[in-house]
Design an enzyme around this catalytic site. Structure first.
Site, mmCIF file in Angstrom:
data_model
loop_
_atom_site.group_PDB
_atom_site.id
_atom_site.type_symbol
_atom_site.label_atom_id
_atom_site.label_comp_id
_atom_site.label_asym_id
_atom_site.label_seq_id
_atom_site.Cartn_x
_atom_site.Cartn_y
_atom_site.Cartn_z
ATOM 1 N N SER A 44 -13.196 -7.991 4.807
ATOM 2 C CA SER A 44 -11.817 -8.379 5.059
ATOM 3 C C SER A 44 -11.387 -8.067 6.482
ATOM 4 O O SER A 44 -10.550 -8.774 7.048
ATOM 5 C CB SER A 44 -10.897 -7.655 4.064
ATOM 6 N N GLU A 65 -9.873 5.892 -0.248
ATOM 7 C CA GLU A 65 -9.423 6.022 1.135
ATOM 8 C C GLU A 65 -9.232 7.467 1.568
ATOM 9 O O GLU A 65 -9.548 7.831 2.714
ATOM 10 C CB GLU A 65 -8.106 5.253 1.341
ATOM 11 N N PHE A 90 -2.274 1.675 3.367
ATOM 12 C CA PHE A 90 -3.022 2.752 2.723
ATOM 13 C C PHE A 90 -3.371 3.845 3.728
ATOM 14 O O PHE A 90 -3.329 5.029 3.409
ATOM 15 C CB PHE A 90 -4.278 2.206 2.043
ATOM 16 N N HIS A 116 -3.872 -5.186 9.171
ATOM 17 C CA HIS A 116 -2.951 -5.858 8.251
ATOM 18 C C HIS A 116 -1.623 -5.089 8.188
ATOM 19 O O HIS A 116 -1.079 -4.824 7.121
ATOM 20 C CB HIS A 116 -3.555 -6.026 6.848
ATOM 21 N N ARG A 174 -3.042 -8.932 11.461
ATOM 22 C CA ARG A 174 -3.956 -9.557 10.512
ATOM 23 C C ARG A 174 -5.017 -10.379 11.227
ATOM 24 O O ARG A 174 -5.938 -10.902 10.608
ATOM 25 C CB ARG A 174 -3.134 -10.446 9.586
#
Lengths: 321, 285
Positions: A44, A65, A90, A116, A174
């Site tokens: 990603s 994480e 996160f 992101h 992003r």
């Protein structure tokens, strides 16, 4: 919608601004201390290119994480320079305590690739919106905080922060950001980048805000308003001189950020003005102090005025008053 | 730096001396808490024998060179037991003994929890429990990547096992088949609010680690011979290994063993004299 856009590889190919995988490959070719970690997001965030080229220096912790952050701290305490990548929401919220206690307090050279950021994952929901991260990171002693306006800025910030002895929070979008920089910029620690000169008002923007501020500046020329546009690529330490100069020379400041209005770039600039005893026109142009709606990012930017039109309207009001 | 300053791994030491050192740690804990007027007696007492064996026998260290790249790492996940670590580090020569007199005073390097940047010989900071096993996984991975043969030891409390991050770390150590990490669980069965079994049960500990690919040994953590044997064997284990040491909170002072109130506290003069007399009687033997 093109069904192929739901294919991750195709989707990535459309996101040339996620440059960190390539840049880290270039850096790692010259530095053996660089290792990259991710939490099941290599596909990603583009660190898959690093995984493929340097498998022995790539660690995937799975969707864990907090463990990833503390593992990175252990690697840093053993001589490595880890680059830890996960969604900004996160990294900043789920792992705030690991970042503070295991990296910031211990002054270890871990780099957090918080990608992101903002509402760039708009329709994924509130859990994926990173709109508090600048406030959280700014409050941590020893933490350097930088924010990339586009893919070239990401590369430039990776280079500019490569030798910082403590941790660095690198806010990245992003990868679909419209370009601000035609080439890889050279960033100076604690300095904003002056993108446009103008005498009527200053827009201090960060992240996607920079490009839309430039577009607003272009539009405002027709109104006879000359905007100074600064890219706040460096959030902490912040460019106090540039803020004071903007107030003195352009008579007002509008901050633009994809963040809650409290505690981010706008808050940081306000602190400088207040502590400097500067009375000037000042406004924070940010997302609301509320949970942002769920929608495609482009819809959200338009809805919340994070657009050239939105900035131009805010500037016109400020200049008129 | 001359090589002869290095404390080699698994040194030959008289077990009686190791037991005496454990009791000396208990006495030093009383002495230092007198400075702070508050501290964690009983969580030091449950791991005193293991501290003694680790530092006086097991770990490869160089007190003259605390950040020596090939030293064995020791991370104190249950960081509030740092007060038991400091007298040992001073005794081994990591820092001057008079630092101990500053314990918890303004500007002292020695706080209630260990700080890697202030305390020579402290390999990582802790305080918020549950992080250090992950940090240890990072150090063990680093050793593998750098082709170094140091071992990473992490001591956790059994209450600490309630933290979810511990199991993320256990999963990662199992996944990466880390043979160079050894966890010690000081299973004294007691947290601040009472029996762990009542607050938030975590048993069976061994099979939980085993499910993540670890090997496990259970021992009496106060029996020096068992501790030595387990620490020696753990270094030969394939994959990550955990030693679950069954211990008693407040071990070594009878009134502490029977009362759960000494996790954090301050012995007044009367109780202090009773505790010192009891511990001292064993050392004198």
């Amino acid at each position: 919608m093109d069904p192929a856009s739901w294919n991750i590889e195709t989707s990535l190919a459309k996101l040339p601004g996620l440059t960190m995988g390539d840049e880290l490959c270039a850096m790692a070719a010259e530095r053996e201390d660089i290792v990259v970690l991710t939490a099941d997001l290599a596909s990603s965030n583009g660190t898959s290119v690093f995984r493929d080229r340097f498998p022995e220096r790539f660690i995937n912790t799975g969707i864990a994480e907090q463990n990833m952050m503390s593992v990175a701290a252990g690697l840093a305490a053993s001589g490595f320079t880890p680059y830890v990548s996960t969604f900004a929401a996160f990294a900043s919220l789920l792992c705030a305590e690991q970042l503070r206690t295991d990296m910031a307090y211990t002054k270890l050279p871990v780099r957090i690739l918080a990608h992101h950021a903002g509402v760039s994952m708009g329709f994924y929901g509130t859990s994926h919106h990173a709109v508090e991260d600048l406030a959280i990171m700014r409050a941590m002693a020893n933490m350097t905080v930088v924010s990339a306006a586009d893919g070239n800025a990401t590369r430039g910030l990776l280079r500019a922060t490569a030798d910082i002895p403590g941790p660095v929070y690198i806010r990245i979008g992003r990868g679909a950001e419209k370009p601000v920089y035609g080439t890889i910029p050279t960033f100076e620690s604690g300095r904003f980048v002056k993108i446009r000169e103008g005498a009527d008002l200053t827009v201090i923007a960060t992240g996607i805000g920079t490009k839309i501020a430039i577009d607003a500046a272009d539009a405002l020329v027709q109104d006879g308003i000359a905007l100074r546009v600064l890219d706040a690529a460096w959030i902490k330490p912040i460019d106090r001189d540039a803020v004071l100069a903007a107030a003195a020379e352009t008579g007002g400041i509008l901050t633009v950020e994809e963040h809650n209005p409290n505690g981010g770039l706008g808050g940081a600039v306000a602190e400088i003005l207040a502590e400097g005893g500067i009375a000037t026109r000042f406004r924070r142009h940010a997302l609301p102090d509320d949970y942002v709606l769920v929608a495609p990012p482009s819809h959200l930017y338009r809805h919340y005025g994070l657009s050239a039109d939105g900035i131009a309207a805010a500037v016109r009001e400020m200049v008129a008053n | 730096m001359t090589r002869n300053t290095i404390l080699s791994r698994n040194r030959s030491v008289d077990p009686v001396r190791l037991s005496e050192r454990a009791d000396w740690i208990r006495l030093e804990t009383i002495r230092l808490i007198e400075i702070a007027k508050s501290g964690h007696y009983s969580s030091v007492y449950s791991c005193a024998e293991m501290f003694s064996v680790l530092y006086y026998r097991t770990l490869r260290l160089d007190p003259a060179n605390p950040r020596w790249a090939d030293r064995d790492r020791f991370l104190l996940g249950k960081g509030h037991a740092a007060i038991g670590q400091y007298p040992i580090l001073a005794d081994l020569g990591f820092f001057p003994e008079d630092w101990l007199d500053s314990y918890t005073r303004l500007g002292s390097p020695l706080g209630d929890h260990p700080d890697m940047n202030k305390v020579p010989g402290c390999d990582f900071s802790s305080g918020s429990i549950g992080h250090n096993l992950s940090v240890g996984v990072g150090m063990a991975l680093a050793a593998r990547m750098q082709k170094r043969d140091y071992l990473t030891w992490v001591m956790l409390g059994d209450g600490e096992l309630n933290e979810g991050q511990v199991w993320e770390a256990a999963m990662a150590a199992g996944h990466y088949r880390l043979s160079n990490i050894i966890a010690i669980v000081d299973a004294n069965g007691m947290g601040l609010d009472g029996d762990i079994e009542d607050v938030m049960g975590i048993e069976p500990i061994a099979s939980k680690f085993e499910a993540f690919g670890w090997t496990a040994t259970e021992i009496d953590g106060h029996d020096v011979g068992s501790v030595v044997e387990a620490f020696d064997a753990a270094q030969e284990a394939t994959g990550p290994h955990v030693i679950i040491a069954r211990t008693k909170k407040g071990k070594g002072v009878r009134f502490m063993e029977v009362s759960p109130h000494w996790h954090l506290g301050y012995l007044g003069p009367k109780d202090k004299d009773v505790a010192i007399a009891e511990i001292g009687s064993r050392i004198a033997k």
